[in-house]
Write a protein that holds these residues in place. Sequence first.
Motif, PDB file in Angstrom:
ATOM      1  N   VAL A  76       0.844  -1.194   0.000  1.00 14.33           N
ATOM      2  CA  VAL A  76       0.000   0.000   0.000  1.00 14.33           C
ATOM      3  C   VAL A  76       0.877   1.241   0.000  1.00 14.33           C
ATOM      4  CG1 VAL A  76      -1.991  -1.065   1.118  1.00 14.33           C
ATOM      5  CG2 VAL A  76      -0.223  -0.052   2.520  1.00 14.33           C
ATOM      6  N   ASP A  77       0.244   2.373  -0.302  1.00 15.29           N
ATOM      7  CA  ASP A  77       0.946   3.649  -0.301  1.00 15.29           C
ATOM      8  C   ASP A  77       1.638   3.821   1.048  1.00 15.29           C
ATOM      9  OD1 ASP A  77       1.806   6.078  -1.270  1.00 15.29           O
ATOM     10  OD2 ASP A  77       0.044   7.151  -0.530  1.00 15.29           O
ATOM     11  N   GLY A  78       2.873   4.204   1.028  1.00 11.95           N
ATOM     12  CA  GLY A  78       3.647   4.321   2.251  1.00 11.95           C
ATOM     13  C   GLY A  78       4.622   3.170   2.406  1.00 11.95           C
ATOM     14  N   GLY A  79       4.458   2.134   1.579  1.00 11.11           N
ATOM     15  CA  GLY A  79       5.426   1.048   1.566  1.00 11.11           C
ATOM     16  C   GLY A  79       5.127  -0.144   2.455  1.00 11.11           C
ATOM     17  N   THR A  80       3.994  -0.176   3.136  1.00 15.60           N
ATOM     18  CA  THR A  80       3.680  -1.327   3.969  1.00 15.60           C
ATOM     19  C   THR A  80       3.336  -2.510   3.074  1.00 15.60           C
ATOM     20  OG1 THR A  80       2.811   0.131   5.687  1.00 15.60           O
ATOM     21  CG2 THR A  80       2.225  -2.194   5.839  1.00 15.60           C
ATOM     22  N   VAL A  81       4.001  -3.643   3.327  1.00 10.93           N
ATOM     23  CA  VAL A  81       3.809  -4.841   2.519  1.00 10.93           C
ATOM     24  C   VAL A  81       3.060  -5.877   3.339  1.00 10.93           C
ATOM     25  CG1 VAL A  81       4.962  -6.694   1.242  1.00 10.93           C
ATOM     26  CG2 VAL A  81       5.952  -4.396   1.281  1.00 10.93           C
ATOM     27  N   TYR A  82       2.044  -6.478   2.719  1.00 10.29           N
ATOM     28  CA  TYR A  82       1.261  -7.536   3.344  1.00 10.29           C
ATOM     29  C   TYR A  82       1.432  -8.809   2.528  1.00 10.29           C
ATOM     30  CZ  TYR A  82      -1.120  -3.765   5.806  1.00 10.29           C
ATOM     31  OH  TYR A  82      -1.394  -2.677   6.582  1.00 10.29           O
ATOM     32  N   LEU A  83       1.700  -9.914   3.206  1.00 12.93           N
ATOM     33  CA  LEU A  83       1.749 -11.206   2.543  1.00 12.93           C
ATOM     34  C   LEU A  83       0.320 -11.615   2.227  1.00 12.93           C
ATOM     35  CD1 LEU A  83       3.207 -13.797   1.639  1.00 12.93           C
ATOM     36  CD2 LEU A  83       2.903 -14.637   3.976  1.00 12.93           C
ATOM     37  N   TYR A  84       0.050 -11.904   0.963  1.00 16.05           N
ATOM     38  CA  TYR A  84      -1.286 -12.341   0.578  1.00 16.05           C
ATOM     39  C   TYR A  84      -1.370 -13.855   0.540  1.00 16.05           C
ATOM     40  CZ  TYR A  84      -5.551 -13.158  -1.969  1.00 16.05           C
ATOM     41  OH  TYR A  84      -6.779 -13.625  -2.332  1.00 16.05           O
ATOM     42  N   ASP A  85      -0.378 -14.512  -0.041  1.00 14.07           N
ATOM     43  CA  ASP A  85      -0.450 -15.963  -0.155  1.00 14.07           C
ATOM     44  C   ASP A  85       0.902 -16.533  -0.531  1.00 14.07           C
ATOM     45  OD1 ASP A  85      -1.642 -18.447  -0.112  1.00 14.07           O
ATOM     46  OD2 ASP A  85      -2.845 -18.152  -1.915  1.00 14.07           O
ATOM     47  N   ASN A  86       1.129 -17.761  -0.118  1.00 13.87           N
ATOM     48  CA  ASN A  86       2.237 -18.582  -0.600  1.00 13.87           C
ATOM     49  C   ASN A  86       1.593 -19.723  -1.363  1.00 13.87           C
ATOM     50  OD1 ASN A  86       4.690 -17.435   0.379  1.00 13.87           O
ATOM     51  ND2 ASN A  86       4.036 -18.019   2.424  1.00 13.87           N
ATOM     52  N   ILE A  87       1.956 -19.886  -2.618  1.00  5.59           N
ATOM     53  CA  ILE A  87       1.288 -20.848  -3.475  1.00  5.59           C
ATOM     54  C   ILE A  87       2.275 -21.925  -3.908  1.00  5.59           C
ATOM     55  CG2 ILE A  87      -0.041 -21.115  -5.605  1.00  5.59           C
ATOM     56  CD1 ILE A  87      -0.390 -17.922  -5.340  1.00  5.59           C
ATOM     57  N   ASP A  88       1.948 -23.175  -3.593  1.00  7.53           N
ATOM     58  CA  ASP A  88       2.774 -24.302  -4.013  1.00  7.53           C
ATOM     59  C   ASP A  88       2.483 -24.567  -5.483  1.00  7.53           C
ATOM     60  OD1 ASP A  88       4.094 -26.676  -4.459  1.00  7.53           O
ATOM     61  OD2 ASP A  88       3.033 -27.815  -2.914  1.00  7.53           O
ATOM     62  N   ILE A  89       3.471 -24.375  -6.323  1.00  7.89           N
ATOM     63  CA  ILE A  89       3.271 -24.597  -7.759  1.00  7.89           C
ATOM     64  C   ILE A  89       4.055 -25.815  -8.245  1.00  7.89           C
ATOM     65  CG2 ILE A  89       2.672 -22.200  -8.253  1.00  7.89           C
ATOM     66  CD1 ILE A  89       5.507 -21.914  -9.471  1.00  7.89           C
ATOM     67  N   SER A  90       4.426 -26.697  -7.307  1.00  8.41           N
ATOM     68  CA  SER A  90       5.114 -27.930  -7.689  1.00  8.41           C
ATOM     69  C   SER A  90       4.258 -28.703  -8.680  1.00  8.41           C
ATOM     70  CB  SER A  90       5.374 -28.807  -6.464  1.00  8.41           C
ATOM     71  OG  SER A  90       6.203 -28.158  -5.551  1.00  8.41           O
ATOM     72  N   GLY A  91       4.873 -29.205  -9.707  1.00 11.47           N
ATOM     73  CA  GLY A  91       4.149 -29.980 -10.702  1.00 11.47           C
ATOM     74  C   GLY A  91       3.501 -29.135 -11.781  1.00 11.47           C
ATOM     75  N   HIS A  92       3.595 -27.811 -11.659  1.00  9.91           N
ATOM     76  CA  HIS A  92       3.040 -26.925 -12.674  1.00  9.91           C
ATOM     77  C   HIS A  92       4.200 -26.312 -13.466  1.00  9.91           C
ATOM     78  CE1 HIS A  92      -1.056 -27.040 -11.140  1.00  9.91           C
ATOM     79  NE2 HIS A  92      -0.532 -26.977  -9.943  1.00  9.91           N
ATOM     80  N   PRO A  93       3.965 -26.042 -14.734  1.00  8.76           N
ATOM     81  CA  PRO A  93       5.031 -25.416 -15.524  1.00  8.76           C
ATOM     82  C   PRO A  93       5.257 -23.980 -15.078  1.00  8.76           C
ATOM     83  CG  PRO A  93       2.988 -25.466 -16.768  1.00  8.76           C
ATOM     84  CD  PRO A  93       2.739 -26.241 -15.503  1.00  8.76           C
TER      85      PRO A  93
END
Length: 143
Positions: A76-93
């Motif tokens: 967001v404006d001001g530089g605060t970072v929020y983790l939205y998701d960690n996605i396992d993409i093993s097996g996907h190209p």
Amino acid sequence: SFHCIEQPEVKKAINMLRPGYTPPSKFTLAGRLLNEVFQEEKIKCSEKLSGEFVCRSIDGWSNIHNESVVCATVTVDGGTVYLYDNIDISGHPHASEYLTALASDTIKSCEQEFKHHVTSFLTDDAANMAKMRKALEEIENIK
């Protein structure tokens, strides 16, 4: 790592700080307690991000188990970072087509869940990410 809570020296330190206290097991920490805290933090993030104009970003790497992971964040404006998701993409190209669908889905779900407006999208300069960014520009409901 949650197994450290069961190490003898950690238990000794906890007992010195608060005699008689029994800490939760690694299974309780990694399960029920982690899920409870995650849900609480997700609600806080939702409240803070509602109506905001944000920058979305994704980056990929392999974890210590050599599994492919993509991390999605919101800034967001001001530089605060929020983790939205960690996605396992093993097996996907790791091709741009898959990454485009993944990015599009995270943008849409993030806008719906947090009710904010994505104004920019940030990635690294890998060839597949560059191709993905171009493809995102062509998606009408993302513009």
